[in-house]
Motif scaffolding. Structure first.
Motif, mmCIF file in Angstrom:
data_model
loop_
_atom_site.group_PDB
_atom_site.id
_atom_site.type_symbol
_atom_site.label_atom_id
_atom_site.label_comp_id
_atom_site.label_asym_id
_atom_site.label_seq_id
_atom_site.Cartn_x
_atom_site.Cartn_y
_atom_site.Cartn_z
ATOM 1 N N LYS A 48 -1.524 9.667 -1.654
ATOM 2 C CA LYS A 48 -0.903 8.405 -2.343
ATOM 3 C C LYS A 48 -1.909 7.389 -2.310
ATOM 4 O O LYS A 48 -2.126 6.607 -3.137
ATOM 5 C CB LYS A 48 0.275 8.031 -1.703
ATOM 6 C CG LYS A 48 1.040 6.769 -2.277
ATOM 7 C CD LYS A 48 2.522 6.576 -1.558
ATOM 8 C CE LYS A 48 3.037 5.380 -2.305
ATOM 9 N NZ LYS A 48 2.291 4.018 -2.435
ATOM 10 N N ALA A 49 -2.390 6.995 -1.270
ATOM 11 C CA ALA A 49 -3.560 5.766 -0.880
ATOM 12 C C ALA A 49 -4.647 6.069 -2.018
ATOM 13 O O ALA A 49 -5.154 5.159 -2.554
ATOM 14 C CB ALA A 49 -4.168 5.883 0.199
ATOM 15 N N ARG A 51 -4.301 7.558 -4.929
ATOM 16 C CA ARG A 51 -3.864 7.367 -6.299
ATOM 17 C C ARG A 51 -3.510 5.849 -6.395
ATOM 18 O O ARG A 51 -4.002 5.143 -7.542
ATOM 19 C CB ARG A 51 -2.682 8.032 -6.278
ATOM 20 C CG ARG A 51 -2.627 9.541 -6.663
ATOM 21 C CD ARG A 51 -1.186 10.200 -7.164
ATOM 22 N NE ARG A 51 -0.113 9.727 -6.310
ATOM 23 C CZ ARG A 51 0.273 10.289 -5.482
ATOM 24 N NH1 ARG A 51 -0.239 11.668 -4.932
ATOM 25 N NH2 ARG A 51 1.246 10.008 -4.749
ATOM 26 N N ASP A 52 -3.093 5.095 -5.563
ATOM 27 C CA ASP A 52 -2.959 3.626 -5.570
ATOM 28 C C ASP A 52 -4.275 2.900 -5.864
ATOM 29 O O ASP A 52 -4.318 2.089 -6.490
ATOM 30 C CB ASP A 52 -2.362 3.282 -4.260
ATOM 31 C CG ASP A 52 -0.839 3.731 -4.087
ATOM 32 O OD1 ASP A 52 -0.239 4.047 -5.159
ATOM 33 O OD2 ASP A 52 -0.210 3.578 -3.063
ATOM 34 N N SER A 53 -5.250 3.435 -5.182
ATOM 35 C CA SER A 53 -6.687 2.943 -5.381
ATOM 36 C C SER A 53 -7.181 2.998 -6.529
ATOM 37 O O SER A 53 -7.631 1.998 -7.196
ATOM 38 C CB SER A 53 -7.704 3.439 -4.186
ATOM 39 O OG SER A 53 -9.063 3.001 -4.292
ATOM 40 N N ALA A 55 -5.448 3.585 -9.332
ATOM 41 C CA ALA A 55 -4.394 2.995 -10.258
ATOM 42 C C ALA A 55 -4.638 1.548 -10.714
ATOM 43 O O ALA A 55 -4.330 1.267 -11.840
ATOM 44 C CB ALA A 55 -3.034 3.158 -9.850
ATOM 45 N N VAL A 56 -5.711 0.807 -9.887
ATOM 46 C CA VAL A 56 -5.863 -0.516 -10.207
ATOM 47 C C VAL A 56 -7.204 -0.762 -10.891
ATOM 48 O O VAL A 56 -7.356 -1.932 -11.454
ATOM 49 C CB VAL A 56 -5.859 -1.355 -8.964
ATOM 50 C CG1 VAL A 56 -4.393 -1.344 -8.424
ATOM 51 C CG2 VAL A 56 -6.924 -1.104 -8.005
ATOM 52 N N ARG A 166 -2.172 -4.833 -2.777
ATOM 53 C CA ARG A 166 -1.836 -3.906 -3.627
ATOM 54 C C ARG A 166 -2.305 -4.363 -5.011
ATOM 55 O O ARG A 166 -2.767 -3.268 -5.848
ATOM 56 C CB ARG A 166 -0.136 -4.138 -4.060
ATOM 57 C CG ARG A 166 0.494 -3.496 -4.852
ATOM 58 C CD ARG A 166 1.998 -3.450 -5.006
ATOM 59 N NE ARG A 166 2.383 -5.035 -5.375
ATOM 60 C CZ ARG A 166 2.953 -5.811 -4.211
ATOM 61 N NH1 ARG A 166 3.033 -5.362 -2.972
ATOM 62 N NH2 ARG A 166 3.160 -7.067 -4.316
ATOM 63 N N GLY A 169 -5.393 -2.185 -4.634
ATOM 64 C CA GLY A 169 -5.330 -0.769 -4.467
ATOM 65 C C GLY A 169 -5.601 -0.272 -3.064
ATOM 66 O O GLY A 169 -6.124 0.652 -2.786
ATOM 67 N N SER A 171 -4.503 0.284 0.892
ATOM 68 C CA SER A 171 -3.340 0.887 1.664
ATOM 69 C C SER A 171 -3.818 0.594 3.066
ATOM 70 O O SER A 171 -4.903 0.918 3.623
ATOM 71 C CB SER A 171 -2.950 2.027 1.096
ATOM 72 O OG SER A 171 -2.995 2.344 -0.054
ATOM 73 N N THR A 182 -7.372 2.412 4.173
ATOM 74 C CA THR A 182 -8.408 3.098 3.201
ATOM 75 C C THR A 182 -9.613 2.008 3.417
ATOM 76 O O THR A 182 -9.651 1.001 3.753
ATOM 77 C CB THR A 182 -8.080 2.746 1.735
ATOM 78 O OG1 THR A 182 -7.456 1.531 1.389
ATOM 79 C CG2 THR A 182 -7.025 3.862 1.259
#
Length: 287
Positions: A48-49, A51-53, A55-56, A166, A169, A171, A182
């Motif tokens: 998830k971390a 993906r979040d990284s 995604a931005v 956020r 990205g 976490s 991260t």
């Protein structure tokens, strides 16, 4: 690669057997000792971390006001106009953050040596608020021997930390040993848009230098205002990373290619002008 604190739990030992006695009927059984429960280790969901990284990428972080290591208020938008490298640290970290910051410093030094000292900016954001105060960030920079005028160490307001993280990205989560988080450097273009996330526990000059070189070279025509700017951009484009030295060097083959391309363009222009003059002469010649 997602790294922070790793906890290892273990125990070893044995229960001694009691010595034999003459009367077997009176033998005393050893006491039954229950092993202590193994602590449960929790941390970031690495998938998830990641993906979040990612995604931005392509987004511009929301503007916020922070304070640098000297207590001066600065906004993220103040750094637009040049590429920007952004990473997050917490000053109480005793191993991972200092190691990654030193690796980043070496990469930045190598890139400064080739690209120029004023071509890009770097900021490190302290996310453990209010511990990561301007004073703490200044002391952290001093411990890492960072004296770069274009590298700022910033302290956000505690209420802004979650949104800033956020937006980039980034976490993190608190653990008994500090934080899991991260390890990344966000590469932003001159317009403040995140173009790449470089992940890992070490940051080499090529992993950061190549996306930075593309950003700097991509503005060759659009942002070139003088011959000095043009020469700087050509020098950056004609740089190549040398893994043996850990630094960038001149790739003369690129100079030859650029010279060949320029010569070809000039030849085409010369032929076009010559053809135009010939055509114009034919039109003006009396019949």
């Amino acid at each position: 690669m997602l790294v922070a604190a790793s906890l290892a739990f273990g125990s070893s030992g044995s229960l001694a057997k009691p010595p034999p006695v003459a009367d077997n009927s009176n033998r005393i059984a050893p006491a039954q000792v229950e092993a202590p429960p193994t602590p449960t280790v929790t941390g970031l969901d690495q998938e998830k971390a990641l993906r979040d990284s990612m995604a931005v990428v392509g987004q511009r972080p929301v503007d916020h006001t922070l304070f640098d290591q000297n207590g001066q208020a600065v906004s993220l938008s103040d750094f637009r106009g040049k590429p920007l490298l952004v990473n997050f640290v917490y000053t109480a970290c005793f191993r991972i953050c200092p190691n990654s910051t030193r690796a980043l410093r070496k990469a930045v030094d190598a890139m400064r040596g080739r690209f120029g000292t004023d071509q890009f900016n770097v900021i490190s954001i302290g996310f453990d608020q209010p511990t990561d105060s301007p004073t703490a960030m200044r002391e952290y920079a001093a411990r890492q021997s960072i004296r770069d005028a274009n590298w700022r160490f910033l302290s956000p307001d505690k209420d802004d930390v979650a949104e800033i993280a956020r937006n980039f990205g980034f976490s993190f989560m608190a653990t008994p040993m500090g934080f899991d988080h991260t390890l990344q450097v966000s590469v932003l273009d001159a317009d403040g848009i995140i173009r790449q996330q470089v992940l890992g526990d070490t940051f080499s000059p090529d992993s950061l230098g190549e996306p930075l070189k593309r950003l700097l070279g991509g503005s060759l025509i659009r942002e070139t205002r003088s011959w000095g700017d043009l020469l700087d951009k050509v020098r950056i484009l004609c740089s190549v990373y040398d893994p043996e030295t850990g630094r960038y060097r001149t790739d003369y083959s690129l100079y030859i290619e650029l010279a060949g391309g320029a010569t070809f363009i000039l030849l085409i222009l010369w032929l076009a002008v010559k053809e135009w003059h010939a055509h114009r002469g034919n039109r003006l010649r009396p019949s």
